[in-house]
Structures are given as structure tokens and as C-alpha cells.
Scaffold this motif. Structure first.
Motif, PDB file in Angstrom:
ATOM      1  N   VAL A 168       0.555  -0.904   0.028  1.00  0.00           N
ATOM      2  CA  VAL A 168      -0.017  -0.181  -0.333  1.00  0.00           C
ATOM      3  C   VAL A 168       0.862   1.082  -0.117  1.00  0.00           C
ATOM      4  CG1 VAL A 168      -1.412   1.475   0.968  1.00  0.00           C
ATOM      5  CG2 VAL A 168      -1.875  -1.573   1.658  1.00  0.00           C
ATOM      6  N   PRO A 169       0.568   1.967  -1.078  1.00  0.00           N
ATOM      7  CA  PRO A 169       2.059   2.825  -1.258  1.00  0.00           C
ATOM      8  C   PRO A 169       1.645   4.796  -0.412  1.00  0.00           C
ATOM      9  CG  PRO A 169       0.478   3.190  -3.102  1.00  0.00           C
ATOM     10  CD  PRO A 169      -0.074   1.712  -2.353  1.00  0.00           C
ATOM     11  N   ALA A 170       2.540   5.358  -0.159  1.00  0.00           N
ATOM     12  CA  ALA A 170       2.620   6.341  -0.156  1.00  0.00           C
ATOM     13  C   ALA A 170       1.678   7.718  -0.543  1.00  0.00           C
ATOM     14  CB  ALA A 170       3.947   6.594   0.445  1.00  0.00           C
ATOM     15  N   PHE A 171       0.934   8.299   0.315  1.00  0.00           N
ATOM     16  CA  PHE A 171       0.055   9.796  -0.534  1.00  0.00           C
ATOM     17  C   PHE A 171      -0.912   8.892  -1.807  1.00  0.00           C
ATOM     18  CE2 PHE A 171       4.826  10.701  -0.686  1.00  0.00           C
ATOM     19  CZ  PHE A 171       4.697  11.658   0.892  1.00  0.00           C
ATOM     20  N   ILE A 172      -1.527   7.934  -1.136  1.00  0.00           N
ATOM     21  CA  ILE A 172      -3.216   7.539  -1.542  1.00  0.00           C
ATOM     22  C   ILE A 172      -3.631   8.731  -1.440  1.00  0.00           C
ATOM     23  CG2 ILE A 172      -4.617   6.112  -1.556  1.00  0.00           C
ATOM     24  CD1 ILE A 172      -2.765   4.143  -1.377  1.00  0.00           C
ATOM     25  N   GLY A 173      -4.710   9.685  -1.885  1.00  0.00           N
ATOM     26  CA  GLY A 173      -5.675  10.218  -1.631  1.00  0.00           C
ATOM     27  C   GLY A 173      -4.948  11.862  -1.169  1.00  0.00           C
ATOM     28  N   ILE A 174      -3.545  12.042  -1.331  1.00  0.00           N
ATOM     29  CA  ILE A 174      -2.875  13.235  -0.744  1.00  0.00           C
ATOM     30  C   ILE A 174      -2.490  13.499  -2.479  1.00  0.00           C
ATOM     31  CG2 ILE A 174      -1.137  14.349  -0.576  1.00  0.00           C
ATOM     32  CD1 ILE A 174      -1.222  12.263   2.175  1.00  0.00           C
ATOM     33  N   ASP A 175      -2.996  15.171  -2.761  1.00  0.00           N
ATOM     34  CA  ASP A 175      -2.732  15.708  -3.810  1.00  0.00           C
ATOM     35  C   ASP A 175      -1.408  16.598  -3.479  1.00  0.00           C
ATOM     36  OD1 ASP A 175      -2.061  17.173  -6.405  1.00  0.00           O
ATOM     37  OD2 ASP A 175      -3.359  16.433  -7.359  1.00  0.00           O
ATOM     38  N   ARG A 176       0.048  16.313  -3.828  1.00  0.00           N
ATOM     39  CA  ARG A 176       1.170  17.145  -3.201  1.00  0.00           C
ATOM     40  C   ARG A 176       1.022  18.555  -3.573  1.00  0.00           C
ATOM     41  NH1 ARG A 176       6.204  13.235  -2.140  1.00  0.00           N
ATOM     42  NH2 ARG A 176       5.599  12.864  -3.596  1.00  0.00           N
ATOM     43  N   PRO A 177       1.144  18.694  -5.417  1.00  0.00           N
ATOM     44  CA  PRO A 177       1.528  19.570  -6.330  1.00  0.00           C
ATOM     45  C   PRO A 177      -0.304  20.899  -5.460  1.00  0.00           C
ATOM     46  CG  PRO A 177       1.694  18.519  -7.292  1.00  0.00           C
ATOM     47  CD  PRO A 177       0.729  17.028  -6.675  1.00  0.00           C
ATOM     48  N   ARG A 178      -0.940  20.443  -5.586  1.00  0.00           N
ATOM     49  CA  ARG A 178      -2.127  21.019  -5.125  1.00  0.00           C
ATOM     50  C   ARG A 178      -2.453  21.295  -3.552  1.00  0.00           C
ATOM     51  NH1 ARG A 178      -2.337  18.385  -9.374  1.00  0.00           N
ATOM     52  NH2 ARG A 178      -2.465  18.882 -11.897  1.00  0.00           N
ATOM     53  N   ALA A 179      -1.704  20.519  -2.872  1.00  0.00           N
ATOM     54  CA  ALA A 179      -1.371  20.502  -1.861  1.00  0.00           C
ATOM     55  C   ALA A 179      -3.627  20.452  -0.576  1.00  0.00           C
ATOM     56  CB  ALA A 179      -1.556  22.057  -0.763  1.00  0.00           C
ATOM     57  N   VAL A 180      -3.874  19.288  -1.429  1.00  0.00           N
ATOM     58  CA  VAL A 180      -5.579  18.745  -0.490  1.00  0.00           C
ATOM     59  C   VAL A 180      -4.998  17.228  -1.041  1.00  0.00           C
ATOM     60  CG1 VAL A 180      -7.383  17.914  -2.421  1.00  0.00           C
ATOM     61  CG2 VAL A 180      -6.392  20.612  -3.116  1.00  0.00           C
ATOM     62  N   GLN A 181      -6.158  17.206  -0.350  1.00  0.00           N
ATOM     63  CA  GLN A 181      -6.221  15.568   0.487  1.00  0.00           C
ATOM     64  C   GLN A 181      -7.798  15.788   0.664  1.00  0.00           C
ATOM     65  OE1 GLN A 181      -4.023  15.249   4.401  1.00  0.00           O
ATOM     66  NE2 GLN A 181      -5.762  15.699   5.544  1.00  0.00           N
ATOM     67  N   ALA A 182      -7.635  14.342   0.973  1.00  0.00           N
ATOM     68  CA  ALA A 182      -9.459  13.362   0.814  1.00  0.00           C
ATOM     69  C   ALA A 182      -9.326  13.416   2.407  1.00  0.00           C
ATOM     70  CB  ALA A 182      -9.263  12.127   0.154  1.00  0.00           C
ATOM     71  N   PRO A 183     -10.242  13.066   3.011  1.00  0.00           N
ATOM     72  CA  PRO A 183     -10.426  12.567   4.335  1.00  0.00           C
ATOM     73  C   PRO A 183      -9.910  11.679   4.357  1.00  0.00           C
ATOM     74  CG  PRO A 183     -12.560  13.251   3.767  1.00  0.00           C
ATOM     75  CD  PRO A 183     -11.481  13.040   2.179  1.00  0.00           C
ATOM     76  N   VAL A 184      -9.608  10.249   3.628  1.00  0.00           N
ATOM     77  CA  VAL A 184      -8.765   9.179   3.607  1.00  0.00           C
ATOM     78  C   VAL A 184      -7.666   9.115   2.986  1.00  0.00           C
ATOM     79  CG1 VAL A 184     -10.831   8.096   2.785  1.00  0.00           C
ATOM     80  CG2 VAL A 184      -8.765   6.490   3.955  1.00  0.00           C
ATOM     81  N   HIS A 185      -5.910   9.049   3.498  1.00  0.00           N
ATOM     82  CA  HIS A 185      -5.114   8.643   2.666  1.00  0.00           C
ATOM     83  C   HIS A 185      -4.376   7.930   3.850  1.00  0.00           C
ATOM     84  CE1 HIS A 185      -5.912  12.001   5.832  1.00  0.00           C
ATOM     85  NE2 HIS A 185      -4.548  12.040   5.365  1.00  0.00           N
ATOM     86  N   THR A 186      -3.155   7.661   2.753  1.00  0.00           N
ATOM     87  CA  THR A 186      -2.019   7.673   3.560  1.00  0.00           C
ATOM     88  C   THR A 186      -0.925   8.370   3.417  1.00  0.00           C
ATOM     89  OG1 THR A 186      -1.368   6.846   1.847  1.00  0.00           O
ATOM     90  CG2 THR A 186      -2.052   5.204   2.482  1.00  0.00           C
ATOM     91  N   HIS A 187       0.022   8.431   4.483  1.00  0.00           N
ATOM     92  CA  HIS A 187       1.529   9.102   4.695  1.00  0.00           C
ATOM     93  C   HIS A 187       2.275   8.144   4.195  1.00  0.00           C
ATOM     94  CE1 HIS A 187      -0.289  12.975   6.197  1.00  0.00           C
ATOM     95  NE2 HIS A 187      -1.316  11.876   7.192  1.00  0.00           N
ATOM     96  N   ASP A 188       2.784   7.316   4.528  1.00  0.00           N
ATOM     97  CA  ASP A 188       3.819   6.455   3.856  1.00  0.00           C
ATOM     98  C   ASP A 188       3.797   5.418   3.788  1.00  0.00           C
ATOM     99  OD1 ASP A 188       5.032   8.470   5.556  1.00  0.00           O
ATOM    100  OD2 ASP A 188       4.536   7.582   7.301  1.00  0.00           O
ATOM    101  N   VAL A 189       4.362   4.359   3.537  1.00  0.00           N
ATOM    102  CA  VAL A 189       4.324   3.003   2.539  1.00  0.00           C
ATOM    103  C   VAL A 189       4.226   2.226   4.026  1.00  0.00           C
ATOM    104  CG1 VAL A 189       5.302   1.225   1.659  1.00  0.00           C
ATOM    105  CG2 VAL A 189       5.888   3.560   0.787  1.00  0.00           C
ATOM    106  N   GLY A 190       3.363   0.697   3.731  1.00  0.00           N
ATOM    107  CA  GLY A 190       3.089   0.240   5.143  1.00  0.00           C
ATOM    108  C   GLY A 190       1.676  -0.212   5.195  1.00  0.00           C
TER     109      GLY A 190
END
Length: 167
Positions: free
Chosen positions: A77-99
Motif C-alpha cells: 500500500v503506497p504512500a500518498f494515496i488520496g493526497i495531491d501534493r502539487p495542489r496541497a489537497v487531501q481526501a478525508p481518507v489517505h496514506t502518508h507512508d508506505v506500509g
């Protein structure tokens, strides 16, 4: 000092003139793993009908562990699912790191489902299929097998979710 000022003004003008490309459309992959996190998460957030939260909105947090296997092999399960770093937006459910640590944060996180998570990941999770695996799909929440549509499994309150798919 004057050269530095001119350089800074030039840099600001150049950066201000560069437009961000339009995000790629959300695509649900029906392929075998591995599956990376979509770069343009904003498309997946919108396609899933989830809120667009500011990056770092950490209100009302909940963390659970997600384990995914296909044909008995673990899927990262990769990092940054549900996180759009270039646009500084995240979903209410997301991952920060791998694992497999899945974070529920911000407004709307209490309604997040397993189907929402896979929509954000861009992985097909319908009709008993996970990606290309369409034989058997089993979901357990805290050790208890689920009944009904696995996409409707609520993430809030779960400590561990296991998704196992076979061809």
C-alpha cells in the motif's frame, strides 16, 4: 544587492507565469499489482465524490491498518494515496507512508468506506474484483469476515482490515 533584487523579481515572474497542468483523469486500473498512488489525486478525490481538504487537515483523526493480498502475495500500500501534493489537497481518507497505515482526518472522514479508499488508489474494487483479480474477494474487519458489498465497509472504528483477492 541590485543584482539579487533583479534575480528575485525575475524568478517570481517566471514562477508566476508557469501554469499547473490540468490533472490527469481518474482511471480505475483493472491490472495486476503493483499499483502506485495516483500523482493527480485531485481527479480521484473528485471522482469519488469526497471532500477536498487542505493538506495537513488533521481534525478528528483515526488510523487503521490495511493489508492487501492478491493470490496469497502481499501488495504494498503506497504512500500518498488520496493526497495531491502539487495542489496541497487531501481526501478525508489517505496514506502518508508506505506500509498500510490508512489515515482518516478532517471533515467527512467518518463516512469514508473501503470503496472510497480503492477509488482514491485508482484500483478497481467492484463486482468481486480487485484490480485484475476476479475470482474470490474476501474482506475481514478486525478478524471478522464481512457480509454484503465490501466497498460499503466503513473505515471508521476499524483497527485492521484485510482484503484478499484470488484469480
Amino acid at each position: 544587492m541590485r543584482r539579487l533584487s533583479v534575480l528575485l523579481v525575475t524568478l517570481v515572474l517566471l514562477v508566476g507565469c508557469v501554469s499547473r497542468p490540468e490533472p490527469a483523469p481518474a482511471v480505475q486500473r483493472a491490472t495486476p499489482p503493483p499499483w502506485d498512488a495516483p500523482r493527480d489525486a485531485i481527479s480521484h478525490i473528485r471522482a469519488a465524490g469526497l471532500r477536498e481538504l487542505g493538506l495537513g487537515d488533521d481534525a478528528d483523526p483515526w488510523i487503521l491498518q490495511l493489508e492487501v493480498t492478491v493470490d496469497g502475495s502481499p501488495v504494498e500500500v503506497p504512500a500518498f494515496i488520496g493526497i495531491d501534493r502539487p495542489r496541497a489537497v487531501q481526501a478525508p481518507v489517505h496514506t502518508h507512508d508506505v506500509g498500510g497505515e490508512v489515515w482518516l482526518e478532517g471533515e467527512g472522514n467518518r463516512e469514508s468506506t473501503l470503496g472510497d479508499f480503492f477509488a482514491l488508489w485508482g484500483v478497481r474494487f467492484v463486482d468481486g474484483c480487485l484490480g485484475a483479480a476476479c475470482g474470490s474477494l474476501t474482506v475481514t474487519v478486525d478478524g471478522v469476515p464481512t457480509a454484503g458489498d465490501p466497498a460499503e465497509v466503513s473505515l471508521r472504528g476499524a483497527k485492521e482490515i484485510m482484503v484478499a483477492a484470488t484469480n
